[in-house]
Design a protein around this motif. Structure first.
Motif, short mmCIF file in Angstrom:
data_model
loop_
_atom_site.label_atom_id
_atom_site.label_comp_id
_atom_site.label_asym_id
_atom_site.label_seq_id
_atom_site.Cartn_x
_atom_site.Cartn_y
_atom_site.Cartn_z
N GLU A 1 0.82 -1.21 0.00
CA GLU A 1 0.00 0.00 0.00
C GLU A 1 0.86 1.26 0.00
O GLU A 1 0.56 2.24 -0.71
N GLU B 1 -5.34 -4.48 -8.41
CA GLU B 1 -6.60 -3.84 -8.00
C GLU B 1 -6.40 -3.18 -6.63
O GLU B 1 -6.02 -3.84 -5.66
N ASP B 2 -6.67 -1.90 -6.59
CA ASP B 2 -6.43 -1.14 -5.37
C ASP B 2 -7.35 0.08 -5.36
O ASP B 2 -7.52 0.75 -6.38
N SER B 3 -7.93 0.36 -4.24
CA SER B 3 -8.88 1.48 -4.15
C SER B 3 -8.20 2.82 -4.43
O SER B 3 -8.82 3.72 -5.02
N ASN B 4 -6.97 2.96 -4.03
CA ASN B 4 -6.25 4.21 -4.29
C ASN B 4 -5.98 4.41 -5.78
O ASN B 4 -6.10 5.53 -6.30
N GLU C 1 -7.80 3.04 -8.22
CA GLU C 1 -9.10 3.31 -8.85
C GLU C 1 -9.52 4.76 -8.65
O GLU C 1 -9.98 5.42 -9.61
N GLU C 2 -9.35 5.26 -7.47
CA GLU C 2 -9.72 6.66 -7.19
C GLU C 2 -8.89 7.63 -8.03
O GLU C 2 -9.41 8.64 -8.53
N TYR D 1 -10.62 -5.19 -14.16
CA TYR D 1 -11.34 -5.57 -12.94
C TYR D 1 -12.85 -5.35 -13.06
O TYR D 1 -13.55 -5.26 -12.06
N LYS E 1 -14.92 -2.96 -13.92
CA LYS E 1 -15.53 -1.81 -13.24
C LYS E 1 -16.58 -1.16 -14.17
O LYS E 1 -16.40 -0.06 -14.69
#
Length: 305
Positions: free
Chosen positions: A156, A187-190, A192-193, A218, A220
């Motif tokens: 991270e 795949e990582d929320s950061n 994607e954001e 992924y 989306k």
């Protein structure tokens, strides 16, 4: 005188006859005694034989019991003793040894894997540091390291530092493209954001295509309208569909059914795709699937006019 002599002879005769009779009786008595002796001897012989038989039977019984005991000893008791004294301890030792070896192997593998992980992260951290330092001369080796480990994923903290590089607009364009490309493998929320914000604020940015690929990787689907914005702001529809279909054919079809794209794209873009990219795309996806999409239907309607 003659009469006396005759009387004497008669007496001798009677006496002789008496002796003969007595002798005969004695002989008969002897015979009887002999017969009785034989019977006695025979009876004694039979008794002795019975004794011998009984003795033999007793010995045979003893021998049979003894032989059975020996069989039991050699067949059950002795093997059991050997098993308990020698084999079982050996088996327990073998099991214990195997358990120890397995534990050592597991510990070694775990330790070795942990060592490799630490070494890998150390290399990645140094490579990122080189990218953050614009004056660094180790960019080539850093590129190789990050490219090598991109499919294994980053921590991270490493992702945050890589995104920091992307946000620095002063960085070299090729460096930014490389960093954006390796982030599509995780795949990582950061991540994607970052791509969502980038496309919303600057859909014509050259890094947006990597956001579209990330969304396709992924699945989306909720961001399909953002991909439409990239095309509407000048990115080739043919190139976009080719990139998306490499990751997910179904996701590429979703773009052809996106109302944001279908309702706002220029006719020229649709015709260019139908004349140049449609054939190759339909061969990969399937003509029946492509010709049921909203974009194809719009092409048919415009072609009628």
């Amino acid at each position: 005188m003659k009469t006396k002599f005759t009387f004497i002879l008669l007496l001798f005769s009677l006496f002789g006859m008496a002796n003969d009779s007595k002798n005969e009786e004695l002989n008969q008595l002897k015979d009887k005694i002999s017969i009785l002796q034989k019977k006695v001897d025979k009876l004694e012989t039979i008794d002795n034989a019975n004794d011998i038989v009984e003795e033999y039977r007793a010995l045979n019984d003893i021998y049979s019991y003894g032989f059975g005991i020996l069989l039991a000893l050699f067949g059950i008791v002795f093997p059991l003793i050997i098993y308990l004294v020698q084999i079982r301890p050996s088996l327990d030792t073998i099991k214990e040894t195997k358990s120890i070896i397995k534990k050592i192997d597991d510990n070694f593998e775990e330790s070795f894997a942990e060592h490799l992980k630490k070494s890998k992260n150390k290399l990645i951290d140094q490579a990122i540091e080189n990218y953050l330092d614009s004056a660094s001369t180790n960019i080539s080796s850093s590129y190789a390291i990050l490219d090598m480990y991109k499919s294994e994923g980053f921590t991270e903290l490493q992702v945050v530092r890589l995104l920091k590089i992307l946000r620095n607009k002063d960085n070299d364009k090729n460096r930014l493209i490389f960093i954006a490309s390796i982030l599509t493998f995780q795949e990582d929320s950061n991540i994607e954001e970052y791509f969502v914000t980038l496309i919303r604020n600057d859909p014509s940015n050259h890094l947006c295509i990597w956001g579209a690929i990330y969304f396709a990787n992924y699945n989306k689907s909720k961001h399909i309208h953002l991909i439409s914005l990239i095309v509407l702001n000048g990115y080739s529809l043919v190139g976009m569909l080719a990139s998306l279909s490499s990751s997910s054919k179904d996701f590429a079809l979703e773009l052809l059914n996106c109302e944001t794209l279908v309702n706002n794209v220029e006719k020229k873009v649709i015709f260019d795709w139908c004349n140049s990219g449609y054939k190759h795309f339909s061969e990969r996806i399937g003509i029946d699937k492509v010709e049921t999409t909203l974009l194809w239907k719009r092409y048919i309607e415009n072609n009628k006019v």
